[in-house]
Structure formats: C-alpha cells, structure tokens
Design an enzyme around this catalytic site. Structure first.
Site, PDB file in Angstrom:
ATOM      1  N   ARG A 168       0.833  -1.216   0.000  1.00 39.37           N
ATOM      2  CA  ARG A 168       0.000   0.000   0.000  1.00 39.37           C
ATOM      3  C   ARG A 168       0.871   1.272   0.000  1.00 39.37           C
ATOM      4  O   ARG A 168       0.567   2.247   0.679  1.00 39.37           O
ATOM      5  CB  ARG A 168      -0.935   0.046   1.212  1.00 39.37           C
ATOM      6  N   SER A 242     -10.543  -0.494   3.203  1.00 39.61           N
ATOM      7  CA  SER A 242      -9.788  -0.670   4.455  1.00 39.61           C
ATOM      8  C   SER A 242      -9.354   0.695   4.968  1.00 39.61           C
ATOM      9  O   SER A 242      -8.685   1.436   4.254  1.00 39.61           O
ATOM     10  CB  SER A 242      -8.532  -1.506   4.220  1.00 39.61           C
ATOM     11  N   GLU A 338      -4.744   4.003   6.419  1.00 38.29           N
ATOM     12  CA  GLU A 338      -4.445   3.785   5.011  1.00 38.29           C
ATOM     13  C   GLU A 338      -5.076   4.888   4.167  1.00 38.29           C
ATOM     14  O   GLU A 338      -4.582   5.248   3.104  1.00 38.29           O
ATOM     15  CB  GLU A 338      -5.015   2.413   4.619  1.00 38.29           C
TER      16      GLU A 338
END
Ligand code: EPU
Length: 345
Positions: A168, A242, A338
């Site tokens: 990520r 997420s 995130e």
C-alpha cells in the site's frame, strides 16, 4: 463558488471546497495549474475519491482528474502493453481486460477508485498487487518552481523500479507526494494466463461453484461475489475500503501476543516479521458492527469504517482515533491509517 464534494468521495461526506474543476486534457491541466500557481491559490488533486476522508471543508480549489482513454501500445503472442489514462474507472478497466482475455488484474475487481490512484497506494487484493503489472507511470511534475517550464518539460515518466512500490505504498505517497499528478499508467498483461486462485476466500468460492480449472473470468466473478458479501458497496453505504493498513510486527511481538491470544492470525513476511490482520485486532477490541450516530464499523469487515448517511468527516475520524487508541492499549500495536485525511493534519 463553494461546491459540495459529497458526490466525489466514496465516504459520501458532505464537505465543501472553494471550487471544483474537471480536468479532461493534459493541456488544460497545465493551464489551470499555471494560473492557480500564479494567483497564489491553494489547490489539491482528487482521483476517484475512494481513499480519502474529508475531515472538514477544504479551503482550496479541487482538480478532479477526468482524463480518459485506453491505448494498446504493443502486442505479442503472449503479452499486451497498454497505456491507460488516470481518470478511467479502475473496475471498468479490469472488466475490459477480462473481456479481452488479458490476465493480471482480475483479482483486483471491484476496487473503487481510478486507474491513476492504483499505483499511488499499490492497490492489492486476493493475492494480487498492481505493481506486478505496471511498467511505467507518467505524471505531471510540480517540482520545479520555474513558472515558465513548458508542458513537455513537466510531463515525466518513471519505471516500475523507480516507483518504489511497497505494501500500500509508492514514491507517490512519499518523495513525490504533493509534487506530482499521475496522468497515465502503462501496464503489461498476459494473453497466456497464470491463474492466481490461491487466496483462501477465492479457493472456497470456486469450490462452492465446483470450478476446478478456473479461467480469469471465473476468478473475476469469484472476487466480485466475495467483495459483495464482505465489503459494503460505497453506492449504498459510504466507505473508503480498508481504513487502516495491516500492521507488520516482529516475530517476538507476535509470539508474545500469541500466548494471550492463541487465535491471532498471521501472514509471514520474512524470517523476522509477520503481518497481522488489523480487522482481527479491531474485531477483538469490540468495534465490529459498532455504530455511533451515522459513523460506524462495518458488520462483516471490521477494517472498514462506514458512513450510514449523514456522518461528518470528524465523526468518522474520531471513531478511527478511538479504534487506534484501544488497539494500542490492548495489543501494543499502533494501526496506521491507510486512507488519506483531508485537510492534511
Ligand atoms: N478478520 C477478522 N475480522 C474482521 C476482518 C478480518 O477477524 O472483521 C481477519 C480474519 O482472520 C481474516 C483476515 O482478517 O481471515 C483477513 O481478512 P480479509 O481476507 O478480509 O483481508 P484483510 O487483511 O482484512 C486485505 C486488504 C483488503 C483486501 C483483502 C483481500 C489491507 C489493508 N486490506 O484486508 O483491501 O480486499 O485483504 O485481499 O491490506 C482495501 O485496501 O481497501 C481493501 C479492501
């Protein structure tokens, strides 16, 4: 003129910005950026709005990247090289590839957002990461302060290696943050397929349908079915996927937690470190399905924070901080967000 961003962020937060400009060509982008810079105006760039939380109103202009187009650059017996504009919708592109029988991103079906956002955070799901199929990324550089630089001088290309992809993560979230606008992404996809159906959920879904020799269309369908079951559709319940990253911890920390929490799952990273599912930690901390007004934690996947209707960004953000604190107290693990928080803190 002040404009609502409610329809431009998948959380569905009703925050405003000073002005919203749709960018449909690179030339227009160059002109708009030059004029905003010369006027000393503050501005930011928005892609699909699927990885942001608008904590408050934005005191700036928002540029929405709406560059479109898929171009075949080169083709061989076994591979195809594509250039895809940043404003293309990610899922539509995945669907287009499956229809054309090009493999490599079928496991990444139904991820909300745009093609331009894909390299930014190296999107990944069900055993695939986008970094494995990206060859180059083309971006508009904001680095040089010289106002007179031509458009040609500002358009830059970097290779897969130079993107510094991680979990990520990429150069666009670090060194080039705020200094680049992704214009298009080059992909290499396979005409000779390698099926990636090892992820537990995918395997189970295929078995359920008695599919022993899956095609990319089967994997694509399986991923869509799993996501529809587990993850809320942003069109129905606002969310940004997420909210936190899965944390990476040392084997020592994992083993010491294991004595207290014998069912703590792990994915081995290397000899010294493991990744643990943040969703598990959040669920154990008692947050799964919790609702505070219109802000909540999804009932099927604790890693996803949701807006049931009229939550403010600050309400969602407060809930995120509470989760972070509780997980830290219970497990000694600091969850990293995130999702990008705007305005930046
Ligand atoms: N789990 C729980 N409770 C929950 C959620 C998860 O206990 O509420 C545990 C379970 O043990 C489960 C494990 O977590 O087996 C893994 O769950 P899941 O397969 O749903 O994946 P994840 O690790 O929670 C990651 C990605 C998702 C991606 C899935 C599938 C991150 C931050 N998230 O989630 O990506 O779809 O794997 O590959 O890495 C996104 O980035 O927006 C996203 C949705």
């Amino acid at each position: 003129m002040v404009q609502s961003l409610k329809n431009y962020n998948t959380f569905g937060i009703n925050a405003t910005c000073k002005a919203l400009i749709d960018i449909t060509s690179i030339e227009q982008l160059h002109e708009v950026v030059q004029s905003l810079v010369s006027m000393g105006e503050k501005w930011i760039v928005l892609g699909g709005g699927s990885n942001i939380l608008l904590r408050d109103n934005l005191d700036c202009t928002v540029l929405r990247i709406a560059l479109k187009g898929i171009e075949i650059l080169e083709e061989s017996e076994s591979q195809v090289f594509l250039r895809v504009s940043a404003g293309e919708e990610w899922h539509s592109f995945v669907e287009w590839c499956v229809q054309h029988d090009y493999s490599g991103i079928e496991n990444l079906a139904l991820i909300p957002g745009s093609v331009g956002a894909a390299p930014m955070q190296n999107i990944g799901a069900y055993g695939q990461e986008v970094r494995t199929v990206i060859t180059n990324v083309h971006y508009y550089s904001l680095e040089e302060s010289d106002d007179d630089l031509s458009l040609n001088d500002r358009v830059k290309s970097i290779s897969n290696d130079e993107c510094q992809f991680g979990y990520r993560d990429s150069i666009f979230k670090n060194e080039l943050k705020g200094k680049s606008i992704i214009l298009s992404v080059d992909f290499v996809l396979n005409k000779v397929h390698t099926i990636n159906a090892g992820y537990k959920d995918v395997q189970e879904e295929l078995v359920k349908h008695s599919i022993a020799q899956p095609t990319i269309q089967d994997v694509f369908n399986a991923v869509i079915a799993i996501r529809k079951r587990k993850l809320p559709d942003p069109k129905e319940i606002g969310n940004s996927g997420s909210f936190f990253k899965n944390p990476v911890i040392t084997i020592e920390q994992y083993n010491s937690l294991l004595s207290q929490y014998p069912t703590l799952p792990k994915y081995q990273i290397d000899e010294a470190t493991v990744k643990v599912p943040a969703g598990w930690l959040i669920e154990q901390a008692g947050f799964k399905g919790l609702r505070r007004g219109s802000a909540g934690v999804h009932k099927n996947q604790a890693l996803v924070l949701v807006n049931y209707g009229d939550a403010t960004g600050d309400e969602i953000y407060s809930l995120a901080l509470e989760i972070q604190n509780t997980v830290l107290n219970n497990f000694g693990i600091m969850l990293e967000m995130e999702v990008n928080i705007l305005p930046q803190l």
